[in-house]
Design a protein around this motif. Sequence first.
Motif, PDB file in Angstrom:
ATOM      1  N   LYS A 149       0.834  -1.207   0.000  1.00 23.07           N
ATOM      2  CA  LYS A 149       0.000   0.000   0.000  1.00 23.07           C
ATOM      3  C   LYS A 149       0.870   1.258   0.000  1.00 23.07           C
ATOM      4  CE  LYS A 149      -3.580   2.759   0.678  1.00 23.07           C
ATOM      5  NZ  LYS A 149      -4.448   3.095  -0.469  1.00 23.07           N
ATOM      6  N   GLY A 168       2.267   2.196  -3.261  1.00 22.49           N
ATOM      7  CA  GLY A 168       1.318   2.557  -4.309  1.00 22.49           C
ATOM      8  C   GLY A 168       1.275   1.563  -5.460  1.00 22.49           C
ATOM      9  N   GLU A 169       1.494   0.302  -5.155  1.00 22.70           N
ATOM     10  CA  GLU A 169       1.515  -0.730  -6.205  1.00 22.70           C
ATOM     11  C   GLU A 169       0.146  -0.862  -6.893  1.00 22.70           C
ATOM     12  OE1 GLU A 169       4.096  -2.196  -7.275  1.00 22.70           O
ATOM     13  OE2 GLU A 169       5.561  -2.297  -5.659  1.00 22.70           O
ATOM     14  N   SER A 170       0.181  -1.179  -8.197  1.00 24.13           N
ATOM     15  CA  SER A 170      -1.070  -1.398  -8.948  1.00 24.13           C
ATOM     16  C   SER A 170      -1.490  -2.868  -8.922  1.00 24.13           C
ATOM     17  CB  SER A 170      -0.907  -0.941 -10.398  1.00 24.13           C
ATOM     18  OG  SER A 170       0.108  -1.701 -11.035  1.00 24.13           O
ATOM     19  N   HIS A 171      -0.570  -3.736  -8.521  1.00 24.69           N
ATOM     20  CA  HIS A 171      -0.850  -5.176  -8.430  1.00 24.69           C
ATOM     21  C   HIS A 171      -0.153  -5.757  -7.208  1.00 24.69           C
ATOM     22  CE1 HIS A 171      -2.098  -4.840 -12.620  1.00 24.69           C
ATOM     23  NE2 HIS A 171      -2.636  -6.044 -12.509  1.00 24.69           N
ATOM     24  N   ALA A 196      -5.294  -7.056  -9.275  1.00 26.15           N
ATOM     25  CA  ALA A 196      -5.162  -5.611  -9.446  1.00 26.15           C
ATOM     26  C   ALA A 196      -5.568  -4.880  -8.170  1.00 26.15           C
ATOM     27  CB  ALA A 196      -6.028  -5.157 -10.612  1.00 26.15           C
ATOM     28  N   SER A 227      -6.422  -0.854  -6.513  1.00 24.34           N
ATOM     29  CA  SER A 227      -6.773   0.527  -6.861  1.00 24.34           C
ATOM     30  C   SER A 227      -6.253   1.439  -5.757  1.00 24.34           C
ATOM     31  CB  SER A 227      -8.292   0.668  -6.977  1.00 24.34           C
ATOM     32  OG  SER A 227      -8.881   0.656  -5.685  1.00 24.34           O
ATOM     33  N   PRO A 228      -6.096   2.715  -6.043  1.00 25.98           N
ATOM     34  CA  PRO A 228      -5.623   3.651  -5.007  1.00 25.98           C
ATOM     35  C   PRO A 228      -6.548   3.674  -3.777  1.00 25.98           C
ATOM     36  CG  PRO A 228      -5.511   4.674  -7.173  1.00 25.98           C
ATOM     37  CD  PRO A 228      -6.246   3.383  -7.354  1.00 25.98           C
TER      38      PRO A 228
END
Length: 196
Positions: free
Chosen positions: A127, A130-133, A157, A159-160
């Motif tokens: 978290k 800021g990972e997308s996956h 996946a 999300s923010p």
Amino acid sequence: MLVKKIAILASGSGSNAENIARYFKGHPTIQVALIASNKADAYVLKRAEQLSIEGLAFSKSDLQSGKLLEELQKRAIDWVILAGFLLQIPPHLIAAFPERMLNIHPALLPAYGGKGMYGHHVHAAVKAAGESHTGITIHLVNAAYDEGKILFQAGVALSPEDSVETIAEKVHALEYRFFPEVIERQLLGTTASDET
């Protein structure tokens, strides 16, 4: 028909251990014969009791001294599965189960692996970056934390808006879906392919 016996090692609540045990209940060739924990008060031992599977509490010194290995050998255990087990596995135990010891890690290794990277700590790091996956990795166990040969990975996946808690939920869903299947494939000698 030869039955392969599994021992599951866990340190905490043991939801993965229970999921695995339920998956193999009544399986013709694979049996969860033992659920063991390094914490005598771990809820996983209560789960073992509820599932009518033998539970065993052991100490860190039992792990290091070879006493746990003796217990596994006494029960003719064929494979060892680490499902939320937090202690490092000593070399003598790895040597006793060459390529027959699996671990699940709640991230896509080699990212977010190593000492101290487990459970909530992994999800918080994912978290913060800021990972997308993110995802899971199932691998063979060697002498270094999270560095054994990778057998399977599955991703999800993010999300923010995802919180540490929702990341954990997504990863748990992958663990419950894939870990028993990958164990079965390894024990039966069929190959697993990654899911993305």
